[in-house]
Motif scaffolding. Sequence first.
Motif, PDB file in Angstrom:
ATOM      1  N   SER A 129       0.841  -1.189   0.000  1.00  0.00           N
ATOM      2  CA  SER A 129       0.000   0.000   0.000  1.00  0.00           C
ATOM      3  C   SER A 129       0.876   1.239   0.000  1.00  0.00           C
ATOM      4  CB  SER A 129      -0.914   0.012   1.231  1.00  0.00           C
ATOM      5  OG  SER A 129      -0.152   0.043   2.405  1.00  0.00           O
ATOM      6  N   GLY A 130       0.397   2.243  -0.689  1.00  0.00           N
ATOM      7  CA  GLY A 130       1.091   3.522  -0.679  1.00  0.00           C
ATOM      8  C   GLY A 130       2.234   3.649  -1.654  1.00  0.00           C
ATOM      9  N   ASP A 155      -3.139   3.599  -5.997  1.00  0.00           N
ATOM     10  CA  ASP A 155      -4.600   3.446  -5.946  1.00  0.00           C
ATOM     11  C   ASP A 155      -5.074   2.235  -6.737  1.00  0.00           C
ATOM     12  OD1 ASP A 155      -5.595   5.883  -8.542  1.00  0.00           O
ATOM     13  OD2 ASP A 155      -4.141   4.248  -8.540  1.00  0.00           O
ATOM     14  N   GLY A 156      -4.122   1.439  -7.223  1.00  0.00           N
ATOM     15  CA  GLY A 156      -4.463   0.234  -7.967  1.00  0.00           C
ATOM     16  C   GLY A 156      -4.555   0.422  -9.468  1.00  0.00           C
ATOM     17  N   SER A 157      -4.489   1.651  -9.927  1.00  0.00           N
ATOM     18  CA  SER A 157      -4.565   1.894 -11.361  1.00  0.00           C
ATOM     19  C   SER A 157      -3.251   1.496 -12.029  1.00  0.00           C
ATOM     20  CB  SER A 157      -4.864   3.369 -11.643  1.00  0.00           C
ATOM     21  OG  SER A 157      -3.830   4.197 -11.150  1.00  0.00           O
ATOM     22  N   THR A 158      -3.353   1.147 -13.297  1.00  0.00           N
ATOM     23  CA  THR A 158      -2.169   0.799 -14.074  1.00  0.00           C
ATOM     24  C   THR A 158      -2.188   1.561 -15.389  1.00  0.00           C
ATOM     25  OG1 THR A 158      -3.225  -1.087 -15.162  1.00  0.00           O
ATOM     26  CG2 THR A 158      -2.063  -1.524 -13.095  1.00  0.00           C
ATOM     27  N   ARG A 159      -1.028   1.673 -15.990  1.00  0.00           N
ATOM     28  CA  ARG A 159      -0.932   2.320 -17.289  1.00  0.00           C
ATOM     29  C   ARG A 159       0.232   1.696 -18.036  1.00  0.00           C
ATOM     30  NH1 ARG A 159       1.422   8.313 -18.321  1.00  0.00           N
ATOM     31  NH2 ARG A 159       1.755   8.106 -20.559  1.00  0.00           N
ATOM     32  N   ASP A 160       0.018   1.429 -19.307  1.00  0.00           N
ATOM     33  CA  ASP A 160       1.056   0.851 -20.156  1.00  0.00           C
ATOM     34  C   ASP A 160       1.434   1.856 -21.240  1.00  0.00           C
ATOM     35  OD1 ASP A 160      -0.828  -2.211 -20.179  1.00  0.00           O
ATOM     36  OD2 ASP A 160       0.716  -1.563 -18.772  1.00  0.00           O
ATOM     37  N   LYS A 213       1.349  -9.138  -3.313  1.00  0.00           N
ATOM     38  CA  LYS A 213       1.596  -8.305  -2.139  1.00  0.00           C
ATOM     39  C   LYS A 213       2.105  -9.124  -0.969  1.00  0.00           C
ATOM     40  CE  LYS A 213      -1.705  -4.814  -3.627  1.00  0.00           C
ATOM     41  NZ  LYS A 213      -2.941  -4.057  -3.325  1.00  0.00           N
ATOM     42  N   SER A 214       1.748 -10.398  -0.913  1.00  0.00           N
ATOM     43  CA  SER A 214       2.206 -11.243   0.195  1.00  0.00           C
ATOM     44  C   SER A 214       3.706 -11.523   0.114  1.00  0.00           C
ATOM     45  CB  SER A 214       1.434 -12.556   0.203  1.00  0.00           C
ATOM     46  OG  SER A 214       1.759 -13.332  -0.928  1.00  0.00           O
ATOM     47  N   LYS A 215       4.267 -11.377  -1.101  1.00  0.00           N
ATOM     48  CA  LYS A 215       5.688 -11.642  -1.307  1.00  0.00           C
ATOM     49  C   LYS A 215       6.479 -10.363  -1.565  1.00  0.00           C
ATOM     50  CE  LYS A 215       4.942 -16.257  -3.275  1.00  0.00           C
ATOM     51  NZ  LYS A 215       5.153 -17.142  -4.443  1.00  0.00           N
ATOM     52  N   ASN A 216       5.812  -9.215  -1.485  1.00  0.00           N
ATOM     53  CA  ASN A 216       6.474  -7.932  -1.787  1.00  0.00           C
ATOM     54  C   ASN A 216       7.162  -7.982  -3.147  1.00  0.00           C
ATOM     55  OD1 ASN A 216       5.692  -6.893   0.699  1.00  0.00           O
ATOM     56  ND2 ASN A 216       7.607  -7.498   1.694  1.00  0.00           N
ATOM     57  N   THR A 217       6.500  -8.575  -4.117  1.00  0.00           N
ATOM     58  CA  THR A 217       7.102  -8.801  -5.424  1.00  0.00           C
ATOM     59  C   THR A 217       6.245  -8.222  -6.537  1.00  0.00           C
ATOM     60  OG1 THR A 217       8.205 -10.805  -4.651  1.00  0.00           O
ATOM     61  CG2 THR A 217       7.995 -10.535  -7.022  1.00  0.00           C
ATOM     62  N   GLY A 275      10.338   2.322  -7.793  1.00  0.00           N
ATOM     63  CA  GLY A 275       9.223   2.564  -6.901  1.00  0.00           C
ATOM     64  C   GLY A 275       9.340   3.888  -6.182  1.00  0.00           C
ATOM     65  N   THR A 276       8.200   4.367  -5.721  1.00  0.00           N
ATOM     66  CA  THR A 276       8.179   5.586  -4.920  1.00  0.00           C
ATOM     67  C   THR A 276       6.990   5.519  -3.984  1.00  0.00           C
ATOM     68  OG1 THR A 276       8.339   7.996  -5.046  1.00  0.00           O
ATOM     69  CG2 THR A 276       6.784   6.951  -6.544  1.00  0.00           C
ATOM     70  N   PRO A 277       7.160   5.986  -2.738  1.00  0.00           N
ATOM     71  CA  PRO A 277       6.100   5.803  -1.732  1.00  0.00           C
ATOM     72  C   PRO A 277       5.009   6.859  -1.763  1.00  0.00           C
ATOM     73  CG  PRO A 277       8.007   6.774  -0.711  1.00  0.00           C
ATOM     74  CD  PRO A 277       8.399   6.494  -2.141  1.00  0.00           C
ATOM     75  N   ILE A 278       4.603   7.226  -2.962  1.00  0.00           N
ATOM     76  CA  ILE A 278       3.516   8.204  -3.099  1.00  0.00           C
ATOM     77  C   ILE A 278       2.678   7.827  -4.312  1.00  0.00           C
ATOM     78  CG2 ILE A 278       4.756  10.135  -2.033  1.00  0.00           C
ATOM     79  CD1 ILE A 278       5.435  11.103  -4.863  1.00  0.00           C
ATOM     80  N   TYR A 279       1.553   8.468  -4.448  1.00  0.00           N
ATOM     81  CA  TYR A 279       0.737   8.357  -5.652  1.00  0.00           C
ATOM     82  C   TYR A 279       1.469   9.091  -6.759  1.00  0.00           C
ATOM     83  CZ  TYR A 279      -3.276   9.257  -8.740  1.00  0.00           C
ATOM     84  OH  TYR A 279      -4.119   9.352  -9.803  1.00  0.00           O
ATOM     85  N   CYS A 280       1.842   8.412  -7.846  1.00  0.00           N
ATOM     86  CA  CYS A 280       2.696   9.065  -8.824  1.00  0.00           C
ATOM     87  C   CYS A 280       2.028   9.290 -10.176  1.00  0.00           C
ATOM     88  CB  CYS A 280       3.992   8.293  -9.004  1.00  0.00           C
ATOM     89  SG  CYS A 280       3.786   6.721  -9.840  1.00  0.00           S
ATOM     90  N   HIS A 281       1.290   8.310 -10.655  1.00  0.00           N
ATOM     91  CA  HIS A 281       0.495   8.442 -11.894  1.00  0.00           C
ATOM     92  C   HIS A 281       1.327   8.949 -13.067  1.00  0.00           C
ATOM     93  CE1 HIS A 281      -3.571   7.666 -12.978  1.00  0.00           C
ATOM     94  NE2 HIS A 281      -3.656   8.769 -13.696  1.00  0.00           N
ATOM     95  N   THR A 282       2.532   8.417 -13.218  1.00  0.00           N
ATOM     96  CA  THR A 282       3.408   8.872 -14.279  1.00  0.00           C
ATOM     97  C   THR A 282       4.436   7.810 -14.625  1.00  0.00           C
ATOM     98  OG1 THR A 282       4.931  10.621 -14.972  1.00  0.00           O
ATOM     99  CG2 THR A 282       5.074   9.930 -12.693  1.00  0.00           C
ATOM    100  N   LEU A 283       4.947   7.897 -15.859  1.00  0.00           N
ATOM    101  CA  LEU A 283       6.058   7.051 -16.290  1.00  0.00           C
ATOM    102  C   LEU A 283       7.340   7.874 -16.415  1.00  0.00           C
ATOM    103  CD1 LEU A 283       4.326   4.706 -18.891  1.00  0.00           C
ATOM    104  CD2 LEU A 283       5.344   4.050 -16.697  1.00  0.00           C
TER     105      LEU A 283
END
Length: 123
Positions: A30-31, A54-59, A73-77, A97-105
């Motif tokens: 999370s986060g 937030d669970g969103s993805t973008r390709d 998530k159970s394996k942190n993978t 990775g980054t510990p915030i909502y990023c919504h960017t590539l």
Amino acid sequence: QVRLVESGGGSVQAGGSLTLSCTASRNIASGYCMAWFRQAPGKGREGITYADSDGSTRDADSVKGRFAISQDKSKNTLYLQMNSLKPEDTGMYYCAGTPIYCHTLRSDAYSSWGQGTQVTVSS
């Protein structure tokens, strides 16, 4: 920062598949916004897909319909399933990775990076 370690790279023929893994040193369930980037020889780093906090993805258009990001998530993978590989998919693949909502590539949005794993696709 979280430590990230990629694995699963290798050599494959065009049309083949590979699954990359990225194991995190701490809980990213999370986060965290997590992403995959790649860098081809002589080119800049390209963001190819993210899974946001937030669970969103973008390709990126270059991989849409062929690659898929997922998390255990159970394996942190974090995973990157790559299908219908093309020679132009060749490069070093990085988990970030980054510990915030990023919504960017954009690469400058990510604070933690793995060391990369090489993917080579032959024609």
